[in-house]
Design a protein around this motif. Structure first.
Motif, PDB file in Angstrom:
ATOM      1  N   VAL A 266     -14.619  34.968   2.873  1.00  8.60           N
ATOM      2  CA  VAL A 266     -13.356  34.310   3.233  1.00  8.60           C
ATOM      3  C   VAL A 266     -13.585  32.817   3.493  1.00  8.60           C
ATOM      4  O   VAL A 266     -12.746  31.974   3.155  1.00  8.60           O
ATOM      5  CB  VAL A 266     -12.697  35.029   4.439  1.00  8.60           C
ATOM      6  N   ILE A 267     -14.749  32.478   4.053  1.00  2.00           N
ATOM      7  CA  ILE A 267     -15.093  31.055   4.213  1.00  2.00           C
ATOM      8  C   ILE A 267     -15.196  30.393   2.838  1.00  2.00           C
ATOM      9  O   ILE A 267     -14.706  29.272   2.633  1.00  2.00           O
ATOM     10  CB  ILE A 267     -16.411  30.898   5.011  1.00  2.00           C
ATOM     11  N   ALA A 268     -15.804  31.076   1.882  1.00  2.00           N
ATOM     12  CA  ALA A 268     -15.917  30.523   0.519  1.00  2.00           C
ATOM     13  C   ALA A 268     -14.534  30.272  -0.076  1.00  2.00           C
ATOM     14  O   ALA A 268     -14.272  29.215  -0.671  1.00  2.00           O
ATOM     15  CB  ALA A 268     -16.726  31.475  -0.363  1.00  2.00           C
TER      16      ALA A 268
ATOM     17  N   GLU B 240     -10.268  35.593   8.385  1.00  2.54           N
ATOM     18  CA  GLU B 240      -9.521  34.349   8.103  1.00  2.54           C
ATOM     19  C   GLU B 240      -9.505  33.425   9.325  1.00  2.54           C
ATOM     20  O   GLU B 240      -9.399  32.204   9.189  1.00  2.54           O
ATOM     21  CB  GLU B 240      -8.075  34.680   7.695  1.00  2.54           C
ATOM     22  N   GLU B 241      -9.599  34.022  10.535  1.00  5.92           N
ATOM     23  CA  GLU B 241      -9.595  33.188  11.748  1.00  5.92           C
ATOM     24  C   GLU B 241     -10.887  32.384  11.866  1.00  5.92           C
ATOM     25  O   GLU B 241     -10.901  31.283  12.418  1.00  5.92           O
ATOM     26  CB  GLU B 241      -9.393  34.067  12.988  1.00  5.92           C
ATOM     27  N   ILE B 242     -11.978  32.950  11.348  1.00  5.71           N
ATOM     28  CA  ILE B 242     -13.253  32.205  11.351  1.00  5.71           C
ATOM     29  C   ILE B 242     -13.185  31.114  10.266  1.00  5.71           C
ATOM     30  O   ILE B 242     -13.627  29.976  10.479  1.00  5.71           O
ATOM     31  CB  ILE B 242     -14.450  33.154  11.092  1.00  5.71           C
ATOM     32  N   ALA B 243     -12.597  31.468   9.126  1.00  4.29           N
ATOM     33  CA  ALA B 243     -12.463  30.480   8.045  1.00  4.29           C
ATOM     34  C   ALA B 243     -11.580  29.306   8.484  1.00  4.29           C
ATOM     35  O   ALA B 243     -11.809  28.161   8.091  1.00  4.29           O
ATOM     36  CB  ALA B 243     -11.900  31.155   6.802  1.00  4.29           C
ATOM     37  N   GLU B 244     -10.564  29.604   9.309  1.00  8.94           N
ATOM     38  CA  GLU B 244      -9.694  28.521   9.843  1.00  8.94           C
ATOM     39  C   GLU B 244     -10.503  27.521  10.651  1.00  8.94           C
ATOM     40  O   GLU B 244     -10.265  26.317  10.611  1.00  8.94           O
ATOM     41  CB  GLU B 244      -8.656  29.121  10.815  1.00  8.94           C
ATOM     42  N   ILE B 245     -11.463  28.043  11.416  1.00 10.96           N
ATOM     43  CA  ILE B 245     -12.322  27.158  12.224  1.00 10.96           C
ATOM     44  C   ILE B 245     -13.179  26.290  11.299  1.00 10.96           C
ATOM     45  O   ILE B 245     -13.355  25.087  11.525  1.00 10.96           O
ATOM     46  CB  ILE B 245     -13.202  27.980  13.194  1.00 10.96           C
ATOM     47  N   VAL B 246     -13.699  26.911  10.241  1.00 13.87           N
ATOM     48  CA  VAL B 246     -14.507  26.155   9.278  1.00 13.87           C
ATOM     49  C   VAL B 246     -13.653  25.053   8.646  1.00 13.87           C
ATOM     50  O   VAL B 246     -14.080  23.903   8.526  1.00 13.87           O
ATOM     51  CB  VAL B 246     -15.105  27.095   8.212  1.00 13.87           C
TER      52      VAL B 246
ATOM     53  N   PHE C 199     -11.077  23.583   9.918  1.00 15.39           N
ATOM     54  CA  PHE C 199     -10.874  22.552  10.944  1.00 15.39           C
ATOM     55  C   PHE C 199     -12.098  21.639  11.022  1.00 15.39           C
ATOM     56  O   PHE C 199     -11.976  20.410  11.045  1.00 15.39           O
ATOM     57  CB  PHE C 199     -10.614  23.231  12.297  1.00 15.39           C
ATOM     58  N   LEU C 200     -13.282  22.246  11.038  1.00 14.02           N
ATOM     59  CA  LEU C 200     -14.508  21.451  11.205  1.00 14.02           C
ATOM     60  C   LEU C 200     -14.768  20.533  10.017  1.00 14.02           C
ATOM     61  O   LEU C 200     -15.160  19.379  10.195  1.00 14.02           O
ATOM     62  CB  LEU C 200     -15.711  22.384  11.420  1.00 14.02           C
ATOM     63  N   VAL C 201     -14.549  21.020   8.804  1.00 15.28           N
ATOM     64  CA  VAL C 201     -14.885  20.184   7.636  1.00 15.28           C
ATOM     65  C   VAL C 201     -13.804  19.146   7.338  1.00 15.28           C
ATOM     66  O   VAL C 201     -14.068  18.190   6.605  1.00 15.28           O
ATOM     67  CB  VAL C 201     -15.199  21.021   6.359  1.00 15.28           C
ATOM     68  N   THR C 202     -12.614  19.335   7.902  1.00 14.70           N
ATOM     69  CA  THR C 202     -11.545  18.358   7.646  1.00 14.70           C
ATOM     70  C   THR C 202     -11.322  17.434   8.836  1.00 14.70           C
ATOM     71  O   THR C 202     -10.555  16.485   8.739  1.00 14.70           O
ATOM     72  CB  THR C 202     -10.207  19.055   7.311  1.00 14.70           C
ATOM     73  N   LYS C 203     -11.985  17.716   9.961  1.00 13.05           N
ATOM     74  CA  LYS C 203     -11.761  16.933  11.181  1.00 13.05           C
ATOM     75  C   LYS C 203     -12.138  15.474  10.973  1.00 13.05           C
ATOM     76  O   LYS C 203     -13.156  15.157  10.401  1.00 13.05           O
ATOM     77  CB  LYS C 203     -12.580  17.520  12.329  1.00 13.05           C
TER      78      LYS C 203
END
Ligand SMILES: NC(=O)c1ccc[n+]([C@@H]2O[C@H](COP(=O)([O-])OP(=O)(O)OC[C@H]3O[C@@H](n4cnc5c(N)ncnc54)[C@H](OP(=O)(O)O)[C@@H]3O)[C@@H](O)[C@H]2O)c1
Length: 235
Positions: free
Chosen positions: A15-17, A203-209, A211-215
């Protein structure tokens, strides 16, 4: 921008991918199951750049250099590394064999350590280098019958803290995500006592990812500790 995701054949890594693909990253996807990786690549959205499957058994230390080398050879660099591959264990401490302990440590702790080391020269060349390590709440606390798994996640947590400091001078941001129970195959084996509808969704973990890569901006977040809403606050 190129992202390498380990454990991308299913569960949280898959899901992160998909999330990184939706942001337009080129993707290098690592796991043992080549057919499952091919299915993930076939399911990637059009927004994704190039995507390559790199089948590898991360219990074998010769793969640590080769997965990074192959990613760079095929996609031209490495900007985001997500160490997500993981191997669980459920059962009493006295049943854990040295072979099982070694394998769990190889995949959960040794692989992120040495893949990060192999990635370092390429991350140093990136304009926005990021490493995200997926540990667990048992990287902080102890759950009964998860002795080897919790030990390996404590090791990954400890490595992440030191690594973050050592690479900060190169502008590399290192983030630790420590989830509680997430609805994947792994949790069915480890925590059959938890009702599926009480679990965090991948998907909730992917949301965090995302957030981190777009912050943007001057703030950064060292670690996310995300627990099930039905669990106890601050536990
Ligand atoms: N689910 C949870 O409740 C939970 C909670 C906290 C943290 N986590 C962590 O989140 C990460 C993903 O877990 P998940 O729940 O998505 O588990 P999962 O569904 O079992 O997926 C595990 C992933 O790791 C890969 N993997 C396992 N052994 C490997 C090996 N020897 N070499 C290469 N890849 C290997 C698997 O791919 P192949 O089988 O194709 O190799 C798969 O892609 C893990 O690090 C896990 O510890 C999970």
């Amino acid at each position: 921008m190129v992202a390498l995701v380990t454990g991308a054949s299913r569960g949280i890594g898959k899901v992160i991918a998909l999330e990184l693909a939706s942001l337009g990253y080129d993707l290098a996807l690592v796991a043992r199951d080549a057919a499952a990786l091919a299915e993930v690549i076939a399911a990637l959205p059009e927004s994704c750049g190039n995507a390559v499957a790199i089948p590898a058994d991360l219990a074998q230390e010769e793969t640590y250099e080769s997965v990074v080398g192959e990613c760079v050879a095929q996609l031209g660099g490495l900007d985001v590394l997500v160490n997500c591959a993981g191997l669980s264990q459920a059962g009493p401490f006295e049943d854990v064999t040295p072979e099982q302990w070694d394998r769990i440590f190889a995949v959960n702790a040794k692989a992120p350590f040495f893949i990060s080391r192999a990635a370092l020269p390429y991350l140093k060349e990136s304009e926005k280098p990021i490493v995200i390590n997926i540990a667990s709440v048992v990287g902080f606390k102890g759950y009964i019958h998860q002795s080897a798994y919790a030990s390996s996640k404590h090791a990954l947590t400890g490595f992440t803290k030191v690594f973050a400091k050592e690479v900060q001078p190169f502008g590399i941001r290192v983030h630790l995500i420590s989830p509680g129970g997430v609805a994947t195959e792994m949790v069915k084996q480890m925590r059959p006592d938890i009702q599926p509808d009480e679990l965090i969704q991948p998907e909730e973990i992917a949301e965090i990812v995302r957030f981190l890569v777009t912050k943007k901006g001057q703030g950064t977040i060292d670690q996310f500790y995300i627990r099930r809403y039905t669990g106890l606050a601050f536990d």
